[in-house]
Design a protein around this motif. Structure first.
Motif, mmCIF file in Angstrom:
data_model
loop_
_atom_site.group_PDB
_atom_site.id
_atom_site.type_symbol
_atom_site.label_atom_id
_atom_site.label_comp_id
_atom_site.label_asym_id
_atom_site.label_seq_id
_atom_site.Cartn_x
_atom_site.Cartn_y
_atom_site.Cartn_z
ATOM 1 N N ASN A 43 0.809 -1.212 0.000
ATOM 2 C CA ASN A 43 0.000 0.000 0.000
ATOM 3 C C ASN A 43 0.847 1.269 0.000
ATOM 4 N N GLU A 72 -6.893 -1.287 -4.583
ATOM 5 C CA GLU A 72 -6.169 -1.419 -3.329
ATOM 6 C C GLU A 72 -7.186 -1.556 -2.205
ATOM 7 N N GLY A 74 -6.650 -1.647 0.864
ATOM 8 C CA GLY A 74 -6.269 -0.777 1.972
ATOM 9 C C GLY A 74 -5.391 -1.516 2.954
ATOM 10 N N TYR A 75 -4.935 -0.809 3.953
ATOM 11 C CA TYR A 75 -3.988 -1.362 4.918
ATOM 12 C C TYR A 75 -4.631 -2.442 5.769
#
Length: 229
Positions: A43, A72, A74-75
């Motif tokens: 990320n 993406e 996400g984290y």
């Protein structure tokens, strides 16, 4: 690695929208979608979005004649969070429900050593890969080297050789599930201060460029089964 953000709900909404449109577009003609399921490495923590791993990967694939969409997620701090996203969150369930034309890059486990013992990390990743295999979604397993501090973490049964066992885990799981493997996300970057941020861990923009260049052939192989006719 330092937690920089939680799951990106903008990214999740985008994924939901794309999955929702899957029924309206011929999957064989639509550009493939790459879902990145990972932590702050993939990320690009600390790197501006225009210079991030995902942005550079998309540009590299486009230049090579492979138009793609990259989502993406996400984290995700740990392998457990990754499994929760895939198995319980709406967008993970939507991915399972509409898997056509999707591939997944799984890069998880780096943060587990301070939270989860190695056997549980392995079990979480095994379950993630099992779910994706059941849906016939092509997967690229991306390993990492254990953080230095992980060497001193007491992980049941692996105290003396945690780093070695941690690294082997990715290849063993990829082999088990028939997935592609990129053994070390930071290959060519680790230990090179000019390619790392001030924390001497996360790649900077130049580091991400090196990583994308090195990984690009493997991502092209990942996309091969879902390329438009």
């Amino acid at each position: 690695m330092t937690k920089v953000r939680d799951v990106s709900f903008v990214a999740l909404a985008a994924l939901s929208a794309m999955l929702g449109l899957a029924g309206n577009v011929d999957a064989e003609d639509a550009p493939p979608t790459i879902v990145t399921l990972g932590d702050s490495y993939i990320n690009s923590a600390g790197v501006v979005a225009t210079e991030s791993f995902a942005t550079k990967l998309k540009a590299g694939l486009n230049a090579a004649g492979h138009p793609v969409t990259i989502v993406e997620v996400g984290y995700l701090a740990t392998s457990k969070r990754g499994l929760t996203w895939l198995a319980e969150y709406k967008d993970g369930l939507d991915l399972q429900a509409s898997p056509a034309n999707h591939v997944v890059i799984v890069e998880l486990g780096q943060n587990d050593c301070a939270r989860i013992d190695l056997d549980h990390t392995r079990a979480n990743l095994d379950q993630i890969l099992s779910i994706l295999a059941q849906k016939r979604i092509p997967v690229l397993v991306v390993g990492t080297a254990a953080l230095d501090e992980c060497s001193s973490i007491l992980s049941a049964g692996h105290e003396a050789d945690y780093p070695e066992q941690f690294s082997k885990m990715f290849s063993e799981l990829a082999t088990k599930h028939g997935d592609l493997l990129y053994a070390d996300f930071k290959e060519g970057v680790t230990g090179r201060s000019e390619l790392l941020q001030a924390d001497k861990n996360h790649p900077n923009a130049a580091g991400d460029a090196i990583i994308v260049r090195n990984m690009l052939p493997m991502v092209e192989a990942l996309l091969a089964p879902v390329q438009p006719r």
